[in-house]
Design an enzyme around this catalytic site. Structure first.
Site, short mmCIF file in Angstrom:
data_model
loop_
_atom_site.label_atom_id
_atom_site.label_comp_id
_atom_site.label_asym_id
_atom_site.label_seq_id
_atom_site.Cartn_x
_atom_site.Cartn_y
_atom_site.Cartn_z
N ALA A 1 14.10 39.61 43.93
CA ALA A 1 15.04 38.49 43.97
C ALA A 1 16.48 38.98 43.93
CB ALA A 1 14.78 37.54 42.80
N CYS A 2 17.33 38.30 44.69
CA CYS A 2 18.78 38.49 44.58
C CYS A 2 19.40 37.09 44.53
CB CYS A 2 19.32 39.32 45.75
SG CYS A 2 19.18 38.55 47.38
N SER A 3 20.68 36.96 44.81
CA SER A 3 21.32 35.65 44.71
C SER A 3 20.94 34.72 45.86
CB SER A 3 22.85 35.81 44.66
OG SER A 3 23.23 36.45 43.47
N SER B 1 17.78 41.51 48.36
CA SER B 1 16.36 41.53 47.96
C SER B 1 15.46 42.03 49.08
CB SER B 1 15.92 40.15 47.49
OG SER B 1 16.17 39.16 48.46
N LEU C 1 17.80 33.49 43.85
CA LEU C 1 17.95 32.87 42.54
C LEU C 1 18.88 31.66 42.58
CD1 LEU C 1 18.01 36.16 40.48
CD2 LEU C 1 16.23 34.40 40.46
#
Length: 234
Positions: free
Chosen positions: A177-179, A198, A220
């Site tokens: 996961a990333c932003s 990600s 996220l």
């Protein structure tokens, strides 16, 4: 009246200022100054003349390090991710897999963002970090970031895989996961999907033998928007 000649500043990078910044999409995501910036392969010393208002000229003549796997073309990354059957899941499905199937959420955002808020029991290993070194190449990259108004430039974290291996087994079930999340799904505007931190991380993981890698579609940002459980370390 004195005449001011243009000033030549020597740096080391390739044929565009864009080549000095990491290969990633929307690193700060959504509301930041980051856009899509790519790194291009360098085959030796090249020079750049960038004219700036009032006659200032910046000239670059240093050597860029060899391209890393993370800087590979997105089309190639996407093909590898599909071949390795990396599947994307939405935020609610990720939460279910975490609760019911012992999946681990690997948050690859910078540590400061992770501490602000993250899913419970998530593990943080940042894929990009602030530029640390002061070689001629790194100084040039700092200058290029500053040119775009970015004064906290980042670079690929060379210890990313090593850090993940220290925390997770290669058979672990991982949701990266990333932003923003990015996507492998084609659309009319993005026929090859959209690269993200990600997806770059997922690519590096499968290249290094991790066998159960999933990707958080929508990132996220969607997790927090859905008001799913989160914790803070501040």
């Amino acid at each position: 009246m004195p005449v001011f000649a243009p000033i030549a500043l020597q740096y080391s990078f390739t044929s565009s200022l864009h080549s000095l910044v990491p290969s990633l999409e929307a690193t700060r995501d959504h509301n930041s100054r980051w856009g899509k910036v790519r790194s291009y392969k360098s085959t030796g010393k090249r020079s750049l003349h960038q004219n700036i208002k009032r006659g200032l000229t910046i000239q670059s003549t240093a050597t860029k390090p060899a391209k890393s796997p993370a800087e590979e073309d997105w089309k190639i990354k996407r093909e590898v991710l599909q071949q390795k059957r990396v599947r994307s899941v939405d935020a609610k499905e990720a939460l279910r897999l975490q609760k019911e199937n012992n999946f681990v959420i690997l948050d690859v955002r910078p540590e400061a963002e992770f501490k602000e808020a993250h899913p419970p029991d998530a593990i943080n290993v940042q894929i990009y970090r602030l530029i640390k070194e002061w070689t001629a190449w790194d100084i040039a990259r700092r200058a290029a970031f500053a040119f775009f108004g970015i004064f906290a430039g980042t670079e690929e974290n060379p210890e990313f895989i090593q850090s993940v291996e220290a925390k997770l087994d290669k058979n672990a079930k991982i949701i990266v996961a990333c932003s923003a999340g990015g996507t492998m799904k084609p659309s009319q505007n993005l026929p090859e999907g959209q690269q993200s931190r990600s997806l770059i991380a997922a690519y590096l993981l499968v290249l290094n033998g991790f066998t159960n890698v999933f990707h958080l579609e929508g990132g996220l940002y969607s997790w927090f928007k859905e008001d799913l459980p989160s914790v803070s370390e501040e």
